[in-house]
Write a protein that holds these residues in place. Structure first.
Motif, PDB file in Angstrom:
ATOM      1  N   MET A   1       0.694  -0.859  -0.184  1.00 57.97           N
ATOM      2  CA  MET A   1      -0.011   0.256   0.093  1.00 57.97           C
ATOM      3  C   MET A   1       0.819   1.017  -0.024  1.00 57.97           C
ATOM      4  SD  MET A   1      -3.331   1.515   2.685  1.00 57.97           S
ATOM      5  CE  MET A   1      -4.072  -0.051   2.172  1.00 57.97           C
ATOM      6  N   VAL A   2       0.719   2.414  -0.333  1.00 61.87           N
ATOM      7  CA  VAL A   2       1.174   3.222  -1.284  1.00 61.87           C
ATOM      8  C   VAL A   2       0.166   4.838  -0.692  1.00 61.87           C
ATOM      9  CG1 VAL A   2       2.748   5.251  -2.232  1.00 61.87           C
ATOM     10  CG2 VAL A   2       2.574   2.408  -2.946  1.00 61.87           C
ATOM     11  N   CYS A   3       0.445   5.035  -0.026  1.00 67.55           N
ATOM     12  CA  CYS A   3      -0.034   6.531   0.672  1.00 67.55           C
ATOM     13  C   CYS A   3       0.436   7.864  -0.436  1.00 67.55           C
ATOM     14  CB  CYS A   3      -0.076   7.443   2.043  1.00 67.55           C
ATOM     15  SG  CYS A   3      -1.161   8.233   2.433  1.00 67.55           S
ATOM     16  N   SER A   4      -0.164   8.807  -1.575  1.00 66.26           N
ATOM     17  CA  SER A   4       0.117   9.983  -1.492  1.00 66.26           C
ATOM     18  C   SER A   4      -0.601  10.668  -1.365  1.00 66.26           C
ATOM     19  CB  SER A   4      -0.351   9.982  -2.983  1.00 66.26           C
ATOM     20  OG  SER A   4       0.118   9.459  -3.962  1.00 66.26           O
ATOM     21  N   ILE A   5       0.603  11.453  -0.663  1.00 67.84           N
ATOM     22  CA  ILE A   5       0.418  13.006   0.089  1.00 67.84           C
ATOM     23  C   ILE A   5       0.311  14.063  -1.092  1.00 67.84           C
ATOM     24  CG2 ILE A   5       0.779  14.821   1.683  1.00 67.84           C
ATOM     25  CD1 ILE A   5       2.108  12.294   3.013  1.00 67.84           C
ATOM     26  N   GLY A   6      -0.449  14.988  -1.625  1.00 60.46           N
ATOM     27  CA  GLY A   6      -0.010  15.619  -2.885  1.00 60.46           C
ATOM     28  C   GLY A   6      -1.379  17.077  -2.735  1.00 60.46           C
ATOM     29  N   SER A   7      -1.893  17.394  -4.592  1.00 62.74           N
ATOM     30  CA  SER A   7      -2.404  17.874  -4.702  1.00 62.74           C
ATOM     31  C   SER A   7      -3.266  17.288  -6.092  1.00 62.74           C
ATOM     32  CB  SER A   7      -2.100  19.199  -5.708  1.00 62.74           C
ATOM     33  OG  SER A   7      -0.960  20.275  -4.080  1.00 62.74           O
ATOM     34  N   LEU A   8      -4.707  18.016  -6.371  1.00 59.33           N
ATOM     35  CA  LEU A   8      -5.850  17.511  -7.337  1.00 59.33           C
ATOM     36  C   LEU A   8      -5.757  17.886  -9.126  1.00 59.33           C
ATOM     37  CD1 LEU A   8      -8.934  16.637  -5.369  1.00 59.33           C
ATOM     38  CD2 LEU A   8      -7.001  14.619  -6.024  1.00 59.33           C
ATOM     39  N   ASP A   9      -5.501  17.870  -9.255  1.00 61.37           N
ATOM     40  CA  ASP A   9      -5.227  18.349 -10.808  1.00 61.37           C
ATOM     41  C   ASP A   9      -6.546  17.470 -11.753  1.00 61.37           C
ATOM     42  OD1 ASP A   9      -5.484  18.686 -13.291  1.00 61.37           O
ATOM     43  OD2 ASP A   9      -2.954  17.823 -13.785  1.00 61.37           O
ATOM     44  N   PRO A  10      -7.451  18.840 -11.852  1.00 70.77           N
ATOM     45  CA  PRO A  10      -8.873  17.859 -12.638  1.00 70.77           C
ATOM     46  C   PRO A  10      -8.590  17.714 -13.958  1.00 70.77           C
ATOM     47  CG  PRO A  10      -9.085  20.197 -12.659  1.00 70.77           C
ATOM     48  CD  PRO A  10      -7.558  20.235 -11.361  1.00 70.77           C
ATOM     49  N   THR A  11      -7.895  17.333 -14.296  1.00 70.27           N
ATOM     50  CA  THR A  11      -7.372  16.641 -15.848  1.00 70.27           C
ATOM     51  C   THR A  11      -7.195  14.958 -15.709  1.00 70.27           C
ATOM     52  OG1 THR A  11      -5.317  17.326 -16.295  1.00 70.27           O
ATOM     53  CG2 THR A  11      -7.036  18.945 -17.338  1.00 70.27           C
TER      54      THR A  11
END
Length: 252
Positions: A1-11
């Motif tokens: 399992m990997v956790c991403s911490i970041g931002s949303l790009d709508p595309t």
């Protein structure tokens, strides 16, 4: 399992949405903590809305209450307070796990995401990382010197390892028929070379970091994880296509 911490790009061409796609393609389960919501596409960044640091911490606590990720991938954190919240949480997590930091500082379209205070906080985050994956522009920001050649990239990577992390400077922006990435760890540097592929793809740096995190999560050594992540990016570039009028992006 990997956790991403970041931002949303709508595309869906970059950020957390792309990370989760990469994890699925590599057979890993992905979870995510949102640090910002962006309004952007391949042509421009309209707005960036940072998530309050308290809510970032609450998301992290909610994830860790239910699962313990095998690796972490950190992408765009556009505010210093958010970076600090992530750092403080990770410092108090008892079990250390591989952490990949993709220090996103600027959009492909030119919009700058971080200022001096964010850069200072990113530097304080580096000691927690297993590996940091800056491109030429980003490593130039860290070492405060313009990096333009493979030799300069190698020296810059060596310099950044003083923070206690390995450093993979990606050479996609270098000129020439061969793409060279430099991995510095401890007292040695390894260069990874491959023929440069034609075409372009939005979000290549984030795809590399996500694939690297997934590879580390399943126990690969760092060098093997880098090798496999680079192969994944090359496959993604070959399969990239336009979505509407945008720059080609990876579509599974």
């Amino acid at each position: 399992m990997v956790c991403s911490i970041g931002s949303l790009d709508p595309t869906g061409a970059a950020g957390i949405m792309m990370d989760l796609r990469v994890y699925a393609d590599l057979g890993a389960i992905g979870v995510a903590v949102v640090a910002a919501v962006t309004a952007q596409n391949s042509k421009r960044v309209v707005a960036v809305g940072a998530i309050p640091p308290t809510l970032i911490t609450q998301q992290l606590e909610a994830v860790w209450e239910q699962v313990k990720p095998d690796a972490i991938c950190i992408g765009l954190l556009p505010e210093a307070s958010g970076i600090k919240a992530v750092r403080r949480f990770l410092q108090r997590v008892s079990r250390r796990r591989p952490i990949v930091i993709d220090p996103v500082m600027q959009a492909t379209s030119g919009k700058r995401f971080v200022g001096p205070s964010e850069l200072r906080e990113l530097v304080q985050l580096l000691p927690l990382a297993t590996v940091v994956t800056p491109n030429l522009r980003e490593v130039s920001e860290f070492v405060k010197k313009k990096i333009m050649t493979a030799d300069q990239a190698e020296l810059a990577a060596r310099k950044l390892t003083r923070h206690g992390c390995a450093v993979l400077v990606t050479g996609g922006h270098l000129t020439g028929d061969v793409c060279v990435d430099a991995l510095a760890q401890h007292n040695r540097v390894r260069r990874f070379r491959a023929p440069r592929l034609a075409g372009s793809m939005r979000g290549a740096g984030g795809i590399l970091a996500a694939a690297l995190a997934a590879n580390l999560a399943r126990g690969e050594s760092l060098e093997r994880a880098v090798e496999d992540a680079r192969k994944f990016v090359r496959r993604a570039l070959r399969n990239a296509r336009k979505v509407g009028s945008g720059t080609p992006q990876y579509v599974t």
